[in-house]
Scaffold this active site. Structure first.
Site, PDB file in Angstrom:
ATOM      1  N   GLY A  10      -6.460  -9.398  10.501  1.00 37.09           N
ATOM      2  CA  GLY A  10      -6.415  -8.142   9.738  1.00 37.09           C
ATOM      3  C   GLY A  10      -7.636  -8.037   8.838  1.00 37.09           C
ATOM      4  O   GLY A  10      -8.079  -9.031   8.274  1.00 37.09           O
ATOM      5  N   GLY A 105      -4.273 -17.746  11.405  1.00 41.77           N
ATOM      6  CA  GLY A 105      -4.434 -17.770  12.863  1.00 41.77           C
ATOM      7  C   GLY A 105      -5.860 -18.099  13.263  1.00 41.77           C
ATOM      8  O   GLY A 105      -6.108 -18.946  14.130  1.00 41.77           O
ATOM      9  N   ASP A 129      -3.040 -11.290   1.365  1.00 41.95           N
ATOM     10  CA  ASP A 129      -1.722 -11.798   0.940  1.00 41.95           C
ATOM     11  C   ASP A 129      -1.826 -13.015   0.020  1.00 41.95           C
ATOM     12  O   ASP A 129      -0.856 -13.380  -0.625  1.00 41.95           O
ATOM     13  CB  ASP A 129      -0.896 -12.197   2.170  1.00 41.95           C
ATOM     14  CG  ASP A 129      -0.555 -11.020   3.057  1.00 41.95           C
ATOM     15  OD1 ASP A 129      -0.806  -9.874   2.635  1.00 41.95           O
ATOM     16  OD2 ASP A 129      -0.032 -11.234   4.166  1.00 41.95           O
ATOM     17  N   GLY A 172       2.837  -8.379   2.306  1.00 44.33           N
ATOM     18  CA  GLY A 172       3.267  -9.758   2.034  1.00 44.33           C
ATOM     19  C   GLY A 172       4.388 -10.096   2.991  1.00 44.33           C
ATOM     20  O   GLY A 172       5.554  -9.983   2.646  1.00 44.33           O
ATOM     21  N   ARG A 267      13.831   6.822  -4.703  1.00 41.64           N
ATOM     22  CA  ARG A 267      12.822   7.169  -3.698  1.00 41.64           C
ATOM     23  C   ARG A 267      12.038   5.916  -3.305  1.00 41.64           C
ATOM     24  O   ARG A 267      11.789   5.046  -4.137  1.00 41.64           O
ATOM     25  CB  ARG A 267      11.827   8.186  -4.262  1.00 41.64           C
ATOM     26  CG  ARG A 267      12.431   9.547  -4.542  1.00 41.64           C
ATOM     27  CD  ARG A 267      12.645  10.340  -3.258  1.00 41.64           C
ATOM     28  NE  ARG A 267      13.025  11.705  -3.523  1.00 41.64           N
ATOM     29  CZ  ARG A 267      14.272  12.143  -3.682  1.00 41.64           C
ATOM     30  NH1 ARG A 267      15.286  11.285  -3.628  1.00 41.64           N
ATOM     31  NH2 ARG A 267      14.511  13.424  -3.911  1.00 41.64           N
TER      32      ARG A 267
HETATM   33  O1  F6P Z   1      -1.806 -10.616   6.923  1.00 39.37           O
HETATM   34  C1  F6P Z   1      -2.263  -9.534   6.209  1.00 39.37           C
HETATM   35  C2  F6P Z   1      -1.416  -8.342   6.396  1.00 39.37           C
HETATM   36  O2  F6P Z   1      -2.028  -7.392   5.621  1.00 39.37           O
HETATM   37  C3  F6P Z   1       0.071  -8.497   6.082  1.00 39.37           C
HETATM   38  O3  F6P Z   1       0.419  -8.413   4.748  1.00 39.37           O
HETATM   39  C4  F6P Z   1       0.658  -7.391   6.903  1.00 39.37           C
HETATM   40  O4  F6P Z   1       1.989  -7.680   7.254  1.00 39.37           O
HETATM   41  C5  F6P Z   1      -0.198  -7.388   8.120  1.00 39.37           C
HETATM   42  O5  F6P Z   1      -1.452  -7.871   7.731  1.00 39.37           O
HETATM   43  C6  F6P Z   1      -0.335  -6.051   8.779  1.00 39.37           C
HETATM   44  O6  F6P Z   1      -1.026  -6.234   9.962  1.00 39.37           O
HETATM   45  P1  F6P Z   1      -1.559  -5.064  10.886  1.00 39.37           P
HETATM   46  O7  F6P Z   1      -2.779  -4.516  10.240  1.00 39.37           O
HETATM   47  O8  F6P Z   1      -1.851  -5.723  12.182  1.00 39.37           O
HETATM   48  O9  F6P Z   1      -0.470  -4.030  10.967  1.00 39.37           O
END
Ligand code: F6P
Length: 343
Positions: A10, A105, A129, A172, A267
């Site tokens: 990401g 990863g 995160d 997170g 909300r």
């Molecule tokens: O690992 C970073 C993160 O931003 C997480 O907090 C989130 O769950 C994930 O990436 C979202 O991933 P993607 O951009 O593949 O939807």
């Protein structure tokens, strides 16, 4: 010496600042040449390589995203995958080392490439995160907290105007650092994180005590939060077999549950990828730049299989093996400290 840089997983504010830090340090101190692999490990496997010269990194410290692109490709898969093919590709292109900027990863794959095939690779930790072990902070986290805090501040004025309970969901998946820090900074009345399952009764109690003091309650929840009583959540038919919200995020499950229990109109807001976009904060730019510079030193020192890291205020080098496999979770003491301010 020619270094190939990649950004994988990401994206994260500060990636471009790492690239700039590396290129400037390499060009100025070592006369190093640079290339970029496009779209993370996919560029390695598919031999998708672009040159990076000093001119390309001008003004890059403040630019969000990554000029190299990113993907979640596994370097052990595909035609050009695996250590042998990758070494052949590096030799063909005269590339001496890989700098891999990524999270759990990416770094696990980098370590395997080094362990199993002797690929000369060094890692740079990246995650909004802040869930990577062996570094005190990762760049991108401060920016995400800043954006989430701004969202809380904005939600507060509209919540106060209507006497509503607002539930803000932040990122997170496995750890609650963004929720904890933005919740503390923004004065949230409850912070819900994966490390600390709670019951809906407890959440409703916090919310009601805020209402009883004449305030509009504000709840911050990390996307990976789970109730301690899953039967209760299932009875709302909101979670699937993997305990994930069926529709939308966890905030969209919690807000109606709060409304049903407390009678306070509620909300949900899911902040989503907004907290990963845009310009990095000054803190993240400095951290990313320092890591980028340090990784070039590590390459010239031949510290293969290692990762540059922040320890206190110093940049150090650790084995990637120490950084992967265990997550940096919010400790009980930090949650207890924040909890004093709830309700
Ligand atoms: O690992 C970073 C993160 O931003 C997480 O907090 C989130 O769950 C994930 O990436 C979202 O991933 P993607 O951009 O593949 O939807």
């Amino acid at each position: 010496m020619k270094i190939g840089i990649l950004t994988s997983g990401g994206d994260c504010p500060g990636l471009n600042a790492v690239i700039r830090g590396s290129v400037l340090k390499g060009v100025i101190s070592y006369d190093t040449e640079f290339v970029g692999f496009r779209n993370g490990w996919r560029g390695v496997v598919e031999e998708d390589i672009v040159p990076i010269v000093r001119h390309d990194v001008r003004g890059l410290a403040k630019q969000g995203g990554t000029i190299l692109g990113s993907s979640r490709t596994n370097p052990f898969e595909g035609e050009g995958g695996g250590p042998e093919k990758i070494q052949e590709m590096l030799d063909r292109n005269g590339i001496d080392a890989i700098v891999a900027i990524g999270g759990e990863g990416t770094l696990t794959a980098a370590r395997r490439l080094y362990d199993e095939g002797g690929i000369k690779v060094i890692g740079v930790p990246k995650t909004i995160d802040n869930d990577l072990a062996a570094t005190d902070y990762s760049f991108g986290f401060d920016t995400a907290v800043q954006i989430a805090t701004e969202a809380i501040d904005r939600l507060r004025t509209t919540a106060d105007s209507h006497g509503r309970c607002m539930v803000l969901e932040v990122m997170g998946r496995h750890v609650g650092w963004i929720a904890l820090h933005s919740g503390m900074a923004g004065g949230a009345h409850a912070i819900l994180i994966p490390e600390q399952p709670q019951s809906i009764e407890q959440i409703a109690e916090w919310v009601e005590s805020v209402r009883d003091r004449g305030r509009a309650p504000l709840v911050v929840v990390a996307e990976g939060f789970k109730f301690d009583d899953m039967a209760e959540a299932h009875s709302h038919k909101g979670l699937d077999a993997f305990n994930r919200p069926r529709l939308g995020g966890i905030a969209e499950l919690i807000a109606p549950m709060i409304e049903e229990r407390t009678g306070i109109e509620s909300r949900a807001t899911v902040l989503g990828h907004i907290q990963r976009g845009g310009e990095p904060t000054a803190f993240d730019r400095v951290l990313a730049t320092r890591l980028g510079m340090a990784v070039v030193d590590a390459v010239h020192d031949g510290a293969w299989g290692s990762m540059v890291t922040l320890r206190g205020t110093d940049i150090e080098t650790v084995s990637i093996a120490d950084a992967v496999g265990t997550l940096n979770r919010v400790p009980q003491s930090r949650y207890d400290e924040a909890k004093i301010l709830f309700g």
